[in-house]
Design a protein around this motif. Structure first.
Motif, PDB file in Angstrom:
ATOM      1  N   GLY A   1      32.743  51.389  93.721  1.00 32.32           N
ATOM      2  CA  GLY A   1      32.384  52.630  93.039  1.00 32.32           C
ATOM      3  C   GLY A   1      31.070  52.647  92.296  1.00 32.32           C
ATOM      4  O   GLY A   1      30.720  53.666  91.698  1.00 32.32           O
ATOM      5  N   THR A   2      30.294  51.544  92.313  1.00 31.82           N
ATOM      6  CA  THR A   2      29.045  51.572  91.544  1.00 31.82           C
ATOM      7  C   THR A   2      27.853  51.135  92.392  1.00 31.82           C
ATOM      8  O   THR A   2      28.010  50.617  93.501  1.00 31.82           O
ATOM      9  CB  THR A   2      29.102  50.648  90.291  1.00 31.82           C
ATOM     10  N   SER A   3      26.659  51.303  91.815  1.00 32.85           N
ATOM     11  CA  SER A   3      25.424  50.901  92.501  1.00 32.85           C
ATOM     12  C   SER A   3      25.327  49.383  92.635  1.00 32.85           C
ATOM     13  O   SER A   3      24.542  48.886  93.442  1.00 32.85           O
ATOM     14  CB  SER A   3      24.203  51.390  91.719  1.00 32.85           C
ATOM     15  N   ARG A   4      26.075  48.661  91.817  1.00 30.91           N
ATOM     16  CA  ARG A   4      26.079  47.192  91.935  1.00 30.91           C
ATOM     17  C   ARG A   4      27.120  46.750  92.951  1.00 30.91           C
ATOM     18  O   ARG A   4      26.858  45.847  93.762  1.00 30.91           O
ATOM     19  CB  ARG A   4      26.375  46.557  90.580  1.00 30.91           C
ATOM     20  N   THR A   5      28.307  47.361  92.928  1.00 31.67           N
ATOM     21  CA  THR A   5      29.354  46.918  93.866  1.00 31.67           C
ATOM     22  C   THR A   5      28.962  47.208  95.318  1.00 31.67           C
ATOM     23  O   THR A   5      29.312  46.441  96.216  1.00 31.67           O
ATOM     24  CB  THR A   5      30.720  47.568  93.553  1.00 31.67           C
TER      25      THR A   5
ATOM     26  N   GLN B   1      37.567  49.442  89.050  1.00 33.08           N
ATOM     27  CA  GLN B   1      36.406  50.258  88.697  1.00 33.08           C
ATOM     28  C   GLN B   1      35.928  49.987  87.275  1.00 33.08           C
ATOM     29  O   GLN B   1      36.707  49.548  86.432  1.00 33.08           O
ATOM     30  CB  GLN B   1      36.762  51.737  88.837  1.00 33.08           C
ATOM     31  N   SER B   2      34.650  50.296  87.050  1.00 29.33           N
ATOM     32  CA  SER B   2      34.097  50.115  85.713  1.00 29.33           C
ATOM     33  C   SER B   2      34.705  51.145  84.760  1.00 29.33           C
ATOM     34  O   SER B   2      35.081  52.246  85.169  1.00 29.33           O
ATOM     35  CB  SER B   2      32.568  50.235  85.736  1.00 29.33           C
ATOM     36  N   ARG B   3      34.776  50.761  83.522  1.00 29.33           N
ATOM     37  CA  ARG B   3      35.296  51.599  82.433  1.00 29.33           C
ATOM     38  C   ARG B   3      36.690  52.182  82.712  1.00 29.33           C
ATOM     39  O   ARG B   3      37.040  53.226  82.181  1.00 29.33           O
ATOM     40  CB  ARG B   3      34.305  52.739  82.117  1.00 29.33           C
ATOM     41  N   SER B   4      37.458  51.495  83.551  1.00 29.31           N
ATOM     42  CA  SER B   4      38.829  51.932  83.817  1.00 29.31           C
ATOM     43  C   SER B   4      39.803  51.065  83.025  1.00 29.31           C
ATOM     44  O   SER B   4      41.003  51.315  83.037  1.00 29.31           O
ATOM     45  CB  SER B   4      39.130  51.785  85.306  1.00 29.31           C
TER      46      SER B   4
ATOM     47  N   GLN C   1      33.968  39.782  82.762  1.00 32.06           N
ATOM     48  CA  GLN C   1      34.598  41.103  82.912  1.00 32.06           C
ATOM     49  C   GLN C   1      33.674  42.155  83.519  1.00 32.06           C
ATOM     50  O   GLN C   1      33.676  43.316  83.107  1.00 32.06           O
ATOM     51  CB  GLN C   1      35.157  41.570  81.565  1.00 32.06           C
ATOM     52  N   LYS C   2      32.873  41.715  84.493  1.00 30.11           N
ATOM     53  CA  LYS C   2      31.969  42.635  85.178  1.00 30.11           C
ATOM     54  C   LYS C   2      32.273  42.614  86.673  1.00 30.11           C
ATOM     55  O   LYS C   2      32.632  41.572  87.228  1.00 30.11           O
ATOM     56  CB  LYS C   2      30.513  42.182  84.974  1.00 30.11           C
ATOM     57  N   ILE C   3      32.090  43.744  87.321  1.00 32.82           N
ATOM     58  CA  ILE C   3      32.198  43.797  88.776  1.00 32.82           C
ATOM     59  C   ILE C   3      30.789  43.980  89.355  1.00 32.82           C
ATOM     60  O   ILE C   3      29.927  44.553  88.682  1.00 32.82           O
ATOM     61  CB  ILE C   3      33.134  44.961  89.230  1.00 32.82           C
ATOM     62  N   PRO C   4      30.578  43.459  90.589  1.00 36.69           N
ATOM     63  CA  PRO C   4      31.529  42.871  91.522  1.00 36.69           C
ATOM     64  C   PRO C   4      31.735  41.367  91.288  1.00 36.69           C
ATOM     65  O   PRO C   4      30.937  40.722  90.609  1.00 36.69           O
ATOM     66  CB  PRO C   4      30.858  43.088  92.877  1.00 36.69           C
TER      67      PRO C   4
END
Ligand SMILES: N[C@@H](CCC(=O)N[C@@H](CS)C(=O)NCC(=O)O)C(=O)O
Length: 213
Positions: A10-14, A34-37, A52-55
């Motif tokens: 769901g993000t520009s990094r993932t 997902q972030s901030r979920s 605690q960061k994705i991906p």
């Protein structure tokens, strides 16, 4: 045969990690947190990535985080002569690392992520219009210099061959485009060539958490 599980969607990094999977033709599972979920803070994910960061990528008993590091790991581990995304020649690899550092620091962290925080998420990080204006101006100055590199007619940042730094660059350019930032022609064309690739199209679909439902 691989045993790959990618965490995050769901993000520009993932999307960078999903895209690498598709460029390399790898089968993988995904836990589309997902972030901030709140999902990145849960114990089952904190055990994988304490930051605690994705991906994050789990390959058997090996865990690797940071989107650019995942991309490089997948390429050096599973890439072939024809589809590798990271060069093996020492100087080419140095040039690749130079581009990757520039993109991640100057375009992602210093420009687009400042905008994301202080324009897109003011309720968490605070509203800071001056920082946002400065970040946009800085982004424009930096992409102007990148465009000058492409003036020699090359298709991709490293020359004739598409590599992982084109993927990192494209994810910053599409991010900027969504925020209505104009791009120099050569960079807009690089973005368009990259996003037309079947692997990018497949990764865009896979980067949608709903895809894995
Ligand atoms: N430099 C890292 C950035 C990772 C990052 O900041 N990820 C965000 C989403 S794009 C995140 O996980 N945020 C945690 C959360 O919001 O729960 C990378 O490129 O992988």
């Amino acid at each position: 045969m691989t045993n790959l599980t990618l965490w995050g969607a769901g993000t520009s990094r993932t999307i960078r990690a999903h895209w690498a999977m598709h460029e390399l033709g790898l089968a993988y599972r995904c836990e589309p947190i997902q972030s901030r979920s709140g999902e990145t803070q849960e114990p089952r994910y904190t055990a994988i990535n304490p930051r605690q960061k994705i991906p994050a990528l789990v390959d058997g008993d090996f865990v690797i985080t940071e989107s650019a590091a995942i991309l490089a790991y997948l390429s050096t581990t599973y890439g072939t002569e024809t589809n590798a995304l990271v060069p093996t020649d020492t100087r080419q690899r140095a040039r690749y690392d130079e581009w990757a550092s520039f993109i991640l620091m100057e375009l992602d962290a210093t420009s687009m992520y400042v905008v994301r925080r202080h324009h897109g998420l003011p309720e968490i990080y605070g509203s800071a219009p001056v920082a946002v204006d400065t970040a946009f101006a800085y982004f424009q100055r930096q992409v102007g210099r990148v465009a000058a590199t492409l003036d020699d007619g090359r298709d991709w940042l490293m020359g004739d061959r598409f590599t992982g730094v084109d993927m990192l660059m494209t994810t910053c350019l599409t991010w900027a485009t969504r925020l209505d930032q104009p791009l120099p022609d050569t960079l807009a064309r690089l973005r368009d060539r990259a996003t037309a690739r079947p692997a990018y199209q497949a990764a865009s679909a896979a980067n949608d958490p709903a895809y894995w439902a």
